[in-house]
Design a protein around this motif. Structure first.
Motif, PDB file in Angstrom:
ATOM      1  N   SER A  92       0.835  -1.208   0.000  1.00  0.00           N
ATOM      2  CA  SER A  92       0.000   0.000   0.000  1.00  0.00           C
ATOM      3  C   SER A  92       0.866   1.252   0.000  1.00  0.00           C
ATOM      4  N   LEU A  93       2.039   1.178   0.650  1.00  0.00           N
ATOM      5  CA  LEU A  93       2.964   2.312   0.661  1.00  0.00           C
ATOM      6  C   LEU A  93       3.672   2.448  -0.689  1.00  0.00           C
ATOM      7  N   ALA A  94       4.107   1.309  -1.240  1.00  0.00           N
ATOM      8  CA  ALA A  94       4.794   1.324  -2.533  1.00  0.00           C
ATOM      9  C   ALA A  94       3.875   1.788  -3.656  1.00  0.00           C
ATOM     10  N   PHE A  95       2.573   1.629  -3.463  1.00  0.00           N
ATOM     11  CA  PHE A  95       1.611   2.028  -4.501  1.00  0.00           C
ATOM     12  C   PHE A  95       1.714   3.519  -4.805  1.00  0.00           C
ATOM     13  N   PHE A  96       2.144   4.296  -3.811  1.00  0.00           N
ATOM     14  CA  PHE A  96       2.315   5.732  -4.032  1.00  0.00           C
ATOM     15  C   PHE A  96       3.316   6.001  -5.152  1.00  0.00           C
ATOM     16  N   SER A  97       4.287   5.100  -5.317  1.00  0.00           N
ATOM     17  CA  SER A  97       5.286   5.273  -6.379  1.00  0.00           C
ATOM     18  C   SER A  97       4.707   5.019  -7.763  1.00  0.00           C
ATOM     19  N   MET A  98       3.599   4.274  -7.833  1.00  0.00           N
ATOM     20  CA  MET A  98       3.049   3.871  -9.127  1.00  0.00           C
ATOM     21  C   MET A  98       1.949   4.806  -9.622  1.00  0.00           C
ATOM     22  N   VAL A  99       1.433   5.679  -8.760  1.00  0.00           N
ATOM     23  CA  VAL A  99       0.338   6.545  -9.205  1.00  0.00           C
ATOM     24  C   VAL A  99       0.885   7.609 -10.156  1.00  0.00           C
ATOM     25  N   GLY A 100       0.008   8.154 -10.943  1.00  0.00           N
ATOM     26  CA  GLY A 100       0.393   9.140 -11.948  1.00  0.00           C
ATOM     27  C   GLY A 100      -0.076   8.738 -13.334  1.00  0.00           C
ATOM     28  N   PHE A 101      -0.142   7.411 -13.579  1.00  0.00           N
ATOM     29  CA  PHE A 101      -0.576   6.953 -14.901  1.00  0.00           C
ATOM     30  C   PHE A 101      -2.000   7.405 -15.199  1.00  0.00           C
ATOM     31  N   GLU A 102      -2.817   7.524 -14.127  1.00  0.00           N
ATOM     32  CA  GLU A 102      -4.217   7.910 -14.334  1.00  0.00           C
ATOM     33  C   GLU A 102      -4.346   9.353 -14.806  1.00  0.00           C
ATOM     34  N   ASP A 103      -3.335  10.185 -14.501  1.00  0.00           N
ATOM     35  CA  ASP A 103      -3.387  11.581 -14.954  1.00  0.00           C
ATOM     36  C   ASP A 103      -3.219  11.706 -16.462  1.00  0.00           C
ATOM     37  N   SER A 104      -2.606  10.697 -17.079  1.00  0.00           N
ATOM     38  CA  SER A 104      -2.332  10.785 -18.516  1.00  0.00           C
ATOM     39  C   SER A 104      -3.609  10.850 -19.352  1.00  0.00           C
ATOM     40  N   VAL A 105      -4.747  10.387 -18.797  1.00  0.00           N
ATOM     41  CA  VAL A 105      -5.999  10.458 -19.562  1.00  0.00           C
ATOM     42  C   VAL A 105      -6.403  11.904 -19.812  1.00  0.00           C
ATOM     43  N   ASN A 106      -5.862  12.833 -19.006  1.00  0.00           N
ATOM     44  CA  ASN A 106      -6.162  14.248 -19.226  1.00  0.00           C
ATOM     45  C   ASN A 106      -5.534  14.776 -20.503  1.00  0.00           C
ATOM     46  N   MET A 107      -4.620  13.994 -21.104  1.00  0.00           N
ATOM     47  CA  MET A 107      -3.968  14.405 -22.338  1.00  0.00           C
ATOM     48  C   MET A 107      -4.629  13.813 -23.577  1.00  0.00           C
ATOM     49  N   VAL A 108      -5.734  13.086 -23.393  1.00  0.00           N
ATOM     50  CA  VAL A 108      -6.326  12.359 -24.515  1.00  0.00           C
ATOM     51  C   VAL A 108      -6.785  13.294 -25.628  1.00  0.00           C
ATOM     52  N   GLU A 109      -7.268  14.485 -25.270  1.00  0.00           N
ATOM     53  CA  GLU A 109      -7.756  15.408 -26.290  1.00  0.00           C
ATOM     54  C   GLU A 109      -6.619  16.110 -27.022  1.00  0.00           C
ATOM     55  N   GLU A 110      -5.389  15.898 -26.559  1.00  0.00           N
ATOM     56  CA  GLU A 110      -4.224  16.467 -27.235  1.00  0.00           C
ATOM     57  C   GLU A 110      -3.376  15.385 -27.905  1.00  0.00           C
ATOM     58  N   THR A 111      -3.888  14.146 -27.928  1.00  0.00           N
ATOM     59  CA  THR A 111      -3.191  13.024 -28.541  1.00  0.00           C
ATOM     60  C   THR A 111      -3.689  12.820 -29.968  1.00  0.00           C
ATOM     61  N   LYS A 112      -2.764  12.645 -30.892  1.00  0.00           N
ATOM     62  CA  LYS A 112      -3.135  12.510 -32.305  1.00  0.00           C
ATOM     63  C   LYS A 112      -4.078  11.338 -32.531  1.00  0.00           C
ATOM     64  N   ASP A 113      -3.800  10.219 -31.893  1.00  0.00           N
ATOM     65  CA  ASP A 113      -4.640   9.036 -32.047  1.00  0.00           C
ATOM     66  C   ASP A 113      -4.924   8.446 -30.665  1.00  0.00           C
ATOM     67  N   PRO A 114      -6.095   8.733 -30.068  1.00  0.00           N
ATOM     68  CA  PRO A 114      -6.406   8.237 -28.729  1.00  0.00           C
ATOM     69  C   PRO A 114      -6.352   6.713 -28.607  1.00  0.00           C
ATOM     70  N   GLN A 115      -6.480   6.011 -29.736  1.00  0.00           N
ATOM     71  CA  GLN A 115      -6.483   4.557 -29.672  1.00  0.00           C
ATOM     72  C   GLN A 115      -5.106   3.961 -29.340  1.00  0.00           C
ATOM     73  N   VAL A 116      -4.048   4.808 -29.348  1.00  0.00           N
ATOM     74  CA  VAL A 116      -2.713   4.302 -28.974  1.00  0.00           C
ATOM     75  C   VAL A 116      -2.546   4.266 -27.464  1.00  0.00           C
ATOM     76  N   PHE A 117      -3.492   4.831 -26.721  1.00  0.00           N
ATOM     77  CA  PHE A 117      -3.359   4.913 -25.267  1.00  0.00           C
ATOM     78  C   PHE A 117      -3.081   3.574 -24.590  1.00  0.00           C
ATOM     79  N   PRO A 118      -3.833   2.501 -24.906  1.00  0.00           N
ATOM     80  CA  PRO A 118      -3.570   1.229 -24.218  1.00  0.00           C
ATOM     81  C   PRO A 118      -2.114   0.773 -24.321  1.00  0.00           C
TER      82      PRO A 118
END
Length: 476
Positions: free
Chosen positions: A220-246
């Protein structure tokens, strides 16, 4: 909303698409953005604390935290390709359940996680500044440096910051450089015989704690190191092809996961667990133990300061803008939507979120001086794990709603597994030594609920209007 509702007329019979963000991000830039978003405070500050929970096998909780993050990332992959808007978890929650108060709670939990993350980063910044300049400071002095740094972040925020993807690339390079140096020095120490690789296979827990509970708490403590990936969805409207996200999101998680595992291995191999656990700058200990003749240890605290400064700025930007967005949606008091005339920055929201961060740092530093980073970082994990559980539920609910375009679809068992694992790590068994995290989380969400109630009363009695999200797609 239909297509016709998304257009505006500029003349007789003329129809025009509304303004949208410019799609400038290709796969490489998106990958760097995601890696940069994940890298930061957690690995620089909590490597020693994680090892202190389980001994030399500190890499085990890191792998488990990566696995849980990856499971939830699959849910985000499906939702961001299904609904390519920048509002993230709050939007997915609203589309799935349609309960405005639940949407508000998720949005405010994300906002609160930004404040606790920035508070953690500011404390790490202060401790590394002291280490970099060779100052032996008491906790109180470190606390005021952290508060002063957050005040500087607020001043930058007030002036107005246009976030640049290329600026993020530069800071990501600095963060990566610091961690790669740690790995290189660790392997050098192993090769020269000054490190003990056998330590990485040893589980060491407190006498009153089982290995299972110790690993759970460390994860649960180490999980703090892994967060941040969820913020990348805020860039979807600036991504040329949203389907590359996965593909890109999973690649970014994998790269950071490998780096974190290597860092945790070389850290415990090069430095005795007791030293690593008690150190305020654990990765600096690797340099001092593995390469004492090199001057890297004099530079590394300043590399760390750059890394965590970026974390603090981005999270305070997010928190203040989300508070501003909820005010514009009419679910929080309208005062938070006030902006500076010249800069157009939301000054009330910035000052309010900064004030909360000040109180957090001062309170935790005063009452829990030995666990400031672990308590604040753990609260960030607690809040986001609760949000991730809701997002995983939302995926399953939204399977009943179809869209016209093709999108990524996660294997059905993964969202179910995500709900279970996230809720498991939210439980008290995952933070037996630091229950203060629940008090901090409840206090922060309580502030939001009070503000919602004030807004509800004002809307109902004065304006005769309901309190609900008018357009959650525009929340951020």
């Amino acid at each position: 909303m239909s297509h016709s509702e998304n257009t505006t007329k500029t003349g007789p019979g003329a129809e025009q698409q509304p303004e949208t963000l410019k799609r400038v991000m290709g796969p490489k830039l998106l990958l760097l953005f995601i890696v940069g978003d994940i890298l930061g405070t957690g690995v620089y500050a909590l490597t020693g604390k994680v090892a202190g929970q389980v001994g030399g096998a500190g890499w085990v909780p890191v792998i488990l935290a990566f696995s849980i993050a990856a499971i939830t990332a699959f849910s985000y992959m499906e939702l961001v390709t299904k609904y390519p808007h920048a509002a993230g978890a709050a939007l997915y929650t609203h589309k799935a359940f349609g309960v405005h108060f639940v949407t508000f709670l998720v949005a405010f939990a994300v906002l609160s996680s930004g404040i606790t993350s920035a508070s953690t980063a500011s404390t790490v910044f202060a401790e590394n500044m002291a280490a970099g300049f060779g100052w032996d400071l008491p906790v109180t002095a470190t606390m005021w440096i952290a508060v002063g740094f957050l005040a500087l972040v607020a001043a930058i925020n007030l002036r107005g910051v246009s976030e640049s993807v290329w600026f993020n690339v530069v800071l990501t390079t600095i963060e990566l450089t610091g961690l790669l140096l740690v790995i290189l020095v660790g392997f050098f120490a192993l090769g020269s015989g000054s490190a003990d690789f056998s330590r990485v296979m040893i589980f060491e827990t407190a006498d009153d704690k089982s290995i299972f509970l110790a690993v759970t708490a460390a994860t649960s403590l180490a999980f703090f190191s892994m967060v941040g990936f969820e913020d990348s969805v805020n860039m979807v409207e600036e991504t040329k092809d949203p389907q590359v996200f996965p593909k890109i999101m999973l690649s970014g998680l994998t790269i950071t996961g490998i780096i974190y595992v290597l860092v945790s291995i070389v850290a415990v191999a090069a430095v005795p667990i007791g030293v690593l656990k008690e150190s305020k700058t654990p990765l600096l200990e690797v340099f001092e133990a593995g390469a004492p003749g090199l001057p890297i240890d004099e530079i590394f605290p300043f590399l760390t300061m750059f890394a965590v400064a970026n974390t603090a700025l981005i999270n305070m930007l997010m928190a203040s803008r989300l508070l501003y967005g909820m005010s514009k949606q009419n679910v929080l008091p309208p005062v938070f939507a006030k902006v500076l005339k010249g800069r157009r920055s939301p000054w009330v929201s910035i000052l309010f979120t900064t004030l909360i961060a000040f109180v957090l740092i001062i309170a935790v530093s005063t009452f829990l001086p030995e666990t400031v980073i672990a308590s604040l970082g753990g609260t960030t994990s607690l809040l986001l794990l609760a949000v991730f559980a809701v997002v995983n539920c939302a995926v399953l609910v939204l399977r009943k709603k179809t869209v016209e375009h093709k999108h990524f679809r996660a294997p059905t068992f993964l969202p179910w597994l995500g709900v279970f694992t996230c809720l498991f790590l939210v439980g008290p068994w995952a933070r037996l030594d630091d229950l203060i995290q629940y008090q901090i989380a409840v206090a922060l969400i309580g502030i939001g609920v009070v503000l919602w109630a004030v807004t509800w009363f004002w809307n109902r009695s004065i304006k005769g209007a309901s309190t609900k999200f008018r357009n959650p797609e525009e929340l951020t």
